[in-house]
Design an enzyme around this catalytic site. Structure first.
Site, PDB file in Angstrom:
ATOM      1  N   MET A  34       0.797  -1.198   0.000  1.00  0.00           N
ATOM      2  CA  MET A  34       0.000   0.000   0.000  1.00  0.00           C
ATOM      3  C   MET A  34       0.836   1.257   0.000  1.00  0.00           C
ATOM      4  SD  MET A  34      -0.958   2.396   2.499  1.00  0.00           S
ATOM      5  CE  MET A  34      -2.071   3.696   2.181  1.00  0.00           C
ATOM      6  N   PRO A  35       2.054   1.262   0.484  1.00  0.00           N
ATOM      7  CA  PRO A  35       2.797   2.534   0.527  1.00  0.00           C
ATOM      8  C   PRO A  35       2.900   3.179  -0.851  1.00  0.00           C
ATOM      9  CG  PRO A  35       3.940   0.855   1.780  1.00  0.00           C
ATOM     10  CD  PRO A  35       2.848   0.162   1.023  1.00  0.00           C
ATOM     11  N   ILE A  36       2.604   4.466  -0.875  1.00  0.00           N
ATOM     12  CA  ILE A  36       2.622   5.238  -2.118  1.00  0.00           C
ATOM     13  C   ILE A  36       3.465   6.484  -1.891  1.00  0.00           C
ATOM     14  CG2 ILE A  36       1.227   6.633  -3.691  1.00  0.00           C
ATOM     15  CD1 ILE A  36      -1.095   4.719  -3.072  1.00  0.00           C
ATOM     16  N   GLN A  60       4.291   1.816  -4.587  1.00  0.00           N
ATOM     17  CA  GLN A  60       4.059   2.555  -5.825  1.00  0.00           C
ATOM     18  C   GLN A  60       4.737   3.908  -5.683  1.00  0.00           C
ATOM     19  OE1 GLN A  60       0.058   2.872  -7.281  1.00  0.00           O
ATOM     20  NE2 GLN A  60      -0.502   0.886  -6.433  1.00  0.00           N
TER      21      GLN A  60
END
Length: 146
Positions: free
Chosen positions: A1-3, A40
């Protein structure tokens, strides 16, 4: 999930931006101790005519000031809640240093904002992360990584 979303002024050579994507992704994964396939990173180029530096259009500032002394890259990150302050500081420092180095600027000019996302407010395939990754979140909370 880290963006991580990196905002820069348009005008950097495309190979430099692609290198920034590669190196920022690696630094992001290492600083978070997260699998690279979960991360991402993307870059948005901002038109210098539509960006103000000290109240003046950036294209006019860049006409008389070297880019490295004028540009202020902004990195906005979305991270799931629960990471330690030390981890947050580490990722901010890593992405600031990487962005400045690859773009040829000063790390003191890079700005970073981290937006925390509660697992009930992030969906994976329409399912809240709190449910979809409950076991993974439990491992992380116990300090076992994931």
């Amino acid at each position: 999930m880290p963006i991580a979303h990196i905002h820069v002024l348009a005008g950097h050579p495309r190979p430099v931006l692609k290198q920034l994507l590669r190196e920022a992704s690696a630094a992001f994964a290492q600083a978070l101790d997260a699998p690279p396939e979960r991360l991402q990173v993307w870059i948005t180029e901002v038109d210098p005519e539509l960006y103000a530096i000290a109240g003046e259009p950036a294209d006019e500032v860049l006409a008389r000031t070297p880019r490295a002394q004028a540009e202020i890259p902004l990195i906005r990150m979305a991270l799931m809640e629960g990471r330690s302050t030390e981890t947050l500081h580490r990722v901010m420092a890593a992405l600031s240093a990487t962005t400045a180095r690859v773009l040829g600027g000063d790390p003191q000019r890079v700005r970073v904002q981290i937006d925390h996302v509660h697992p009930d407010r992030w969906a994976i395939g329409g399912v809240p992360a709190s449910q979809a990754r409950a076991a993974e979140l439990a491992r992380r909370a116990a300090g076992q990584g994931g």
